[in-house]
Design a protein around this motif. Sequence first.
Motif, PDB file in Angstrom:
ATOM      1  N   LEU A 174       0.736  -1.272   0.062  1.00 24.93           N
ATOM      2  CA  LEU A 174       0.044  -0.080   0.085  1.00 24.93           C
ATOM      3  C   LEU A 174       0.957   1.138  -0.039  1.00 24.93           C
ATOM      4  O   LEU A 174       1.776   1.268   1.024  1.00 24.93           O
ATOM      5  N   ASP A 175       0.788   1.976  -0.931  1.00 17.91           N
ATOM      6  CA  ASP A 175       1.420   3.390  -1.043  1.00 17.91           C
ATOM      7  C   ASP A 175       0.664   4.466  -0.123  1.00 17.91           C
ATOM      8  O   ASP A 175      -0.454   4.801  -0.506  1.00 17.91           O
ATOM      9  N   LEU A 176       1.289   4.790   0.917  1.00 19.84           N
ATOM     10  CA  LEU A 176       0.763   5.666   1.880  1.00 19.84           C
ATOM     11  C   LEU A 176       1.653   7.006   1.888  1.00 19.84           C
ATOM     12  O   LEU A 176       1.279   7.803   2.722  1.00 19.84           O
ATOM     13  N   SER A 177       2.306   7.307   0.830  1.00 22.77           N
ATOM     14  CA  SER A 177       2.937   8.627   0.512  1.00 22.77           C
ATOM     15  C   SER A 177       1.654   9.811   0.684  1.00 22.77           C
ATOM     16  O   SER A 177       0.941   9.466   0.052  1.00 22.77           O
ATOM     17  N   ALA A 192     -13.370   6.147   1.825  1.00 18.16           N
ATOM     18  CA  ALA A 192     -14.939   6.226   1.742  1.00 18.16           C
ATOM     19  C   ALA A 192     -15.652   5.099   2.172  1.00 18.16           C
ATOM     20  O   ALA A 192     -15.511   4.024   1.722  1.00 18.16           O
ATOM     21  N   GLY A 193     -16.326   4.818   2.977  1.00 11.93           N
ATOM     22  CA  GLY A 193     -16.969   3.779   3.484  1.00 11.93           C
ATOM     23  C   GLY A 193     -16.469   2.943   4.267  1.00 11.93           C
ATOM     24  O   GLY A 193     -16.576   1.780   4.627  1.00 11.93           O
ATOM     25  N   ARG A 194     -15.041   3.136   4.556  1.00  9.91           N
ATOM     26  CA  ARG A 194     -14.110   2.034   5.341  1.00  9.91           C
ATOM     27  C   ARG A 194     -13.472   2.691   6.644  1.00  9.91           C
ATOM     28  O   ARG A 194     -13.485   4.058   6.720  1.00  9.91           O
ATOM     29  N   GLU A 195     -13.510   1.678   7.677  1.00 12.72           N
ATOM     30  CA  GLU A 195     -13.034   2.351   8.876  1.00 12.72           C
ATOM     31  C   GLU A 195     -11.587   2.111   8.832  1.00 12.72           C
ATOM     32  O   GLU A 195     -10.992   3.025   9.521  1.00 12.72           O
ATOM     33  N   TYR A 196     -10.915   1.341   8.172  1.00 15.48           N
ATOM     34  CA  TYR A 196      -9.621   1.003   8.246  1.00 15.48           C
ATOM     35  C   TYR A 196      -9.053   0.880   6.697  1.00 15.48           C
ATOM     36  O   TYR A 196      -9.783   0.596   6.013  1.00 15.48           O
ATOM     37  N   LEU A 197      -7.779   0.810   6.799  1.00 13.45           N
ATOM     38  CA  LEU A 197      -7.243   0.669   5.341  1.00 13.45           C
ATOM     39  C   LEU A 197      -7.254  -0.774   4.933  1.00 13.45           C
ATOM     40  O   LEU A 197      -7.236  -0.794   3.519  1.00 13.45           O
ATOM     41  N   GLU A 204      -0.872  -2.437  10.844  1.00  8.12           N
ATOM     42  CA  GLU A 204       0.375  -1.533  10.737  1.00  8.12           C
ATOM     43  C   GLU A 204       0.129  -0.333   9.595  1.00  8.12           C
ATOM     44  O   GLU A 204       0.561   0.646   9.711  1.00  8.12           O
ATOM     45  N   ALA A 205      -0.747  -0.735   8.819  1.00  3.85           N
ATOM     46  CA  ALA A 205      -1.197   0.242   7.418  1.00  3.85           C
ATOM     47  C   ALA A 205      -1.586   1.626   8.218  1.00  3.85           C
ATOM     48  O   ALA A 205      -1.174   2.753   7.767  1.00  3.85           O
ATOM     49  N   ILE A 207      -1.444   2.589  11.314  1.00  2.00           N
ATOM     50  CA  ILE A 207      -0.111   3.292  12.086  1.00  2.00           C
ATOM     51  C   ILE A 207       0.547   4.220  11.198  1.00  2.00           C
ATOM     52  O   ILE A 207       0.814   5.336  11.367  1.00  2.00           O
ATOM     53  N   ARG A 208       1.165   3.530  10.068  1.00  2.00           N
ATOM     54  CA  ARG A 208       2.087   4.378   9.122  1.00  2.00           C
ATOM     55  C   ARG A 208       1.299   5.571   8.508  1.00  2.00           C
ATOM     56  O   ARG A 208       2.084   6.710   8.251  1.00  2.00           O
ATOM     57  N   LEU A 209      -0.048   5.464   8.142  1.00  2.00           N
ATOM     58  CA  LEU A 209      -0.725   6.806   7.752  1.00  2.00           C
ATOM     59  C   LEU A 209      -0.876   7.768   8.527  1.00  2.00           C
ATOM     60  O   LEU A 209      -0.800   8.972   8.486  1.00  2.00           O
ATOM     61  N   TRP A 210      -1.472   7.210   9.832  1.00  2.00           N
ATOM     62  CA  TRP A 210      -1.896   8.266  10.936  1.00  2.00           C
ATOM     63  C   TRP A 210      -0.900   9.192  11.441  1.00  2.00           C
ATOM     64  O   TRP A 210      -1.112  10.275  11.403  1.00  2.00           O
TER      65      TRP A 210
END
Length: 256
Positions: A174-177, A192-197, A204-205, A207-210
């Motif tokens: 997943l590209d989180l840049s 949109a419509g999602r709670e998590y990635l 961990e995804a 955490i990395r985005l947050w």
Amino acid sequence: MPNLPRSSRLASPVDTAAHGEYRISQRPDDPRPLYRFTGHVVDDPQPGRYHIYAGWFCPWSQRVTIARALAGLEDAVTVSYVDNQRDGRGWAFRERYGPDPVNGFTLLRHAYEATEEGFDGHVSVPTLWDRHLARVVSNDFAGIGIDLATRFGRLANPVAETYPEALREEIESLDLSIGSPARLAALDERLAGREYLVGGVLTEADIRLWVHLARLGPSLADHPNLLRYARALYAIPAFRDTTDFTTFAHPDWTLA
């Protein structure tokens, strides 16, 4: 081991006139910082063996402190914080967050030099220290966070399993840049419509985005799904308790 200062004294104030600016060590052909230590936590370690040197200001440190909290390791893995500013000597221990509670070093560099005499790499946070071996294990922030999520066996009391084997490939792909408006728009659309990635669960995804969203400041309001998502994560103690907005670029902004 070289003869290094091992007291509870605090470092002298930042002084770039005397010590210059800190220079990040790099290889001639690689623009990335030179992380020299990439070891791992032993499987099922004893409580108290490992210590994390972190920085409140640092997104890479926060990734690790969030992973520690979500794994329920607050009593098993200790953490302390360097001062928010540095000069040519690198990160240091000063009055705001107190002295080094493990070794009494005044500079984080001393931990690296105690591990490798003549150390010439990047002195960074987070740094993982092994009390049993009296050495730096790793300053590879990604590896430290994954170790905290996966290697602590009976010591862990996880709030969430943040690196489940079935989702690891998707997490890593997943590209989180978030360096461009287009990328922020794409992430906003994904949420949109999602709670998590990934996988409908906290991983961990997230955490990395947050850690990047928390530092965006008021511009996050331009992306309603990201803003909703960030506020939901901030309501989780592991995210909220590891965040000090006053150390970020927008110190008066908050997600509360």
